[in-house]
Design a protein around this motif. Structure first.
Motif, PDB file in Angstrom:
ATOM      1  N   GLU A 140      17.060  37.150   6.321  1.00 35.98           N
ATOM      2  CA  GLU A 140      16.701  37.791   7.591  1.00 35.98           C
ATOM      3  C   GLU A 140      15.541  37.088   8.277  1.00 35.98           C
ATOM      4  O   GLU A 140      15.562  36.894   9.497  1.00 35.98           O
ATOM      5  CB  GLU A 140      16.371  39.267   7.360  1.00 35.98           C
ATOM      6  N   ASN A 141      14.530  36.677   7.528  1.00 31.80           N
ATOM      7  CA  ASN A 141      13.394  35.971   8.124  1.00 31.80           C
ATOM      8  C   ASN A 141      13.820  34.639   8.714  1.00 31.80           C
ATOM      9  O   ASN A 141      13.326  34.234   9.768  1.00 31.80           O
ATOM     10  CB  ASN A 141      12.278  35.777   7.104  1.00 31.80           C
ATOM     11  N   SER A 142      14.716  33.941   8.050  1.00 31.75           N
ATOM     12  CA  SER A 142      15.221  32.668   8.576  1.00 31.75           C
ATOM     13  C   SER A 142      15.972  32.899   9.878  1.00 31.75           C
ATOM     14  O   SER A 142      15.862  32.113  10.813  1.00 31.75           O
ATOM     15  CB  SER A 142      16.143  31.998   7.561  1.00 31.75           C
ATOM     16  N   THR A 155      19.005  27.467  11.555  1.00 33.81           N
ATOM     17  CA  THR A 155      20.359  27.409  11.016  1.00 33.81           C
ATOM     18  C   THR A 155      20.255  27.709   9.529  1.00 33.81           C
ATOM     19  O   THR A 155      19.401  27.162   8.837  1.00 33.81           O
ATOM     20  CB  THR A 155      20.979  26.018  11.240  1.00 33.81           C
ATOM     21  N   VAL A 156      21.127  28.585   9.044  1.00 25.14           N
ATOM     22  CA  VAL A 156      21.109  28.987   7.646  1.00 25.14           C
ATOM     23  C   VAL A 156      22.467  28.698   7.036  1.00 25.14           C
ATOM     24  O   VAL A 156      23.500  29.085   7.591  1.00 25.14           O
ATOM     25  CB  VAL A 156      20.778  30.486   7.498  1.00 25.14           C
ATOM     26  N   VAL A 211      17.167  22.847   8.401  1.00 21.33           N
ATOM     27  CA  VAL A 211      18.130  23.885   8.040  1.00 21.33           C
ATOM     28  C   VAL A 211      17.676  24.576   6.753  1.00 21.33           C
ATOM     29  O   VAL A 211      17.144  23.940   5.846  1.00 21.33           O
ATOM     30  CB  VAL A 211      19.536  23.263   7.849  1.00 21.33           C
ATOM     31  N   VAL A 212      17.897  25.879   6.690  1.00 20.65           N
ATOM     32  CA  VAL A 212      17.576  26.664   5.486  1.00 20.65           C
ATOM     33  C   VAL A 212      18.841  26.758   4.641  1.00 20.65           C
ATOM     34  O   VAL A 212      19.889  27.183   5.135  1.00 20.65           O
ATOM     35  CB  VAL A 212      17.074  28.071   5.861  1.00 20.65           C
ATOM     36  N   ILE A 229      27.879  29.367   7.634  1.00 17.51           N
ATOM     37  CA  ILE A 229      26.797  28.845   8.465  1.00 17.51           C
ATOM     38  C   ILE A 229      26.447  29.887   9.525  1.00 17.51           C
ATOM     39  O   ILE A 229      27.329  30.413  10.207  1.00 17.51           O
ATOM     40  CB  ILE A 229      27.204  27.535   9.191  1.00 17.51           C
ATOM     41  N   TYR A 230      25.157  30.177   9.647  1.00 20.16           N
ATOM     42  CA  TYR A 230      24.646  31.086  10.665  1.00 20.16           C
ATOM     43  C   TYR A 230      23.715  30.296  11.580  1.00 20.16           C
ATOM     44  O   TYR A 230      22.889  29.514  11.118  1.00 20.16           O
ATOM     45  CB  TYR A 230      23.843  32.226  10.037  1.00 20.16           C
ATOM     46  N   LYS A 231      23.881  30.514  12.900  1.00 17.14           N
ATOM     47  CA  LYS A 231      22.976  29.933  13.894  1.00 17.14           C
ATOM     48  C   LYS A 231      22.606  31.028  14.874  1.00 17.14           C
ATOM     49  O   LYS A 231      23.473  31.777  15.336  1.00 17.14           O
ATOM     50  CB  LYS A 231      23.639  28.769  14.631  1.00 17.14           C
ATOM     51  N   ASP A 232      21.326  31.117  15.171  1.00 18.84           N
ATOM     52  CA  ASP A 232      20.832  32.129  16.109  1.00 18.84           C
ATOM     53  C   ASP A 232      21.305  33.528  15.715  1.00 18.84           C
ATOM     54  O   ASP A 232      21.677  34.336  16.565  1.00 18.84           O
ATOM     55  CB  ASP A 232      21.269  31.796  17.538  1.00 18.84           C
ATOM     56  N   GLY A 233      21.321  33.806  14.419  1.00 27.09           N
ATOM     57  CA  GLY A 233      21.658  35.131  13.924  1.00 27.09           C
ATOM     58  C   GLY A 233      23.139  35.455  13.886  1.00 27.09           C
ATOM     59  O   GLY A 233      23.512  36.565  13.549  1.00 27.09           O
ATOM     60  N   GLU A 234      23.988  34.492  14.238  1.00 21.82           N
ATOM     61  CA  GLU A 234      25.431  34.734  14.271  1.00 21.82           C
ATOM     62  C   GLU A 234      26.157  33.781  13.327  1.00 21.82           C
ATOM     63  O   GLU A 234      25.796  32.608  13.208  1.00 21.82           O
ATOM     64  CB  GLU A 234      25.974  34.494  15.688  1.00 21.82           C
ATOM     65  N   GLU A 235      27.193  34.296  12.676  1.00 22.30           N
ATOM     66  CA  GLU A 235      28.034  33.426  11.859  1.00 22.30           C
ATOM     67  C   GLU A 235      28.830  32.510  12.777  1.00 22.30           C
ATOM     68  O   GLU A 235      29.498  32.971  13.695  1.00 22.30           O
ATOM     69  CB  GLU A 235      28.994  34.260  11.005  1.00 22.30           C
TER      70      GLU A 235
END
Length: 97
Positions: free
Chosen positions: A6-8, A14-15, A44-45, A71-77
């Motif tokens: 969540e913090n990332s 990008t997670v 990237v995390v 992969i999540y970017k800007d809080g979205e998958e």
């Protein structure tokens, strides 16, 4: 942990999430590629969890299978693959540009 994830997301990073299992040879191949990607994509995390041990995380992220990379970017998958072991395709998931 969910807190790290969540913090990332809040930081706009990008997670990459990798679901694996210690007895899975495909997971091991993916882990090698993702270890290299950590060096190539330092902004990237990268997070991983063992599917059979961390069932709460799997449920939270709707990940049903080992070998799943999300992969999540800007809080979205933005991308999800199962069983992918092609380095170029995994890298394109992380950074499609």
């Amino acid at each position: 942990t969910n807190e790290i994830f969540e913090n990332s997301q809040l930081d706009g990073k990008t997670v990459v999430i990798h679901s694996w299992n210690k007895t899975c040879s495909t997971c091991a191949k993916q882990s090698k590629i993702l270890d290299k990607a950590k060096l190539d994509f330092n902004e990237v995390v990268f997070l991983s969890f063992e599917q059979t041990k961390d069932k709460d995380i799997a449920e939270l992220l709707s990940i049903d299978y080992w070998t799943t990379i999300v992969i999540y970017k800007d809080g979205e998958e933005v991308s999800r693959s199962i069983g992918q072991t092609n380095k170029e395709k995994i890298y394109n998931q992380i950074n499609p540009l």
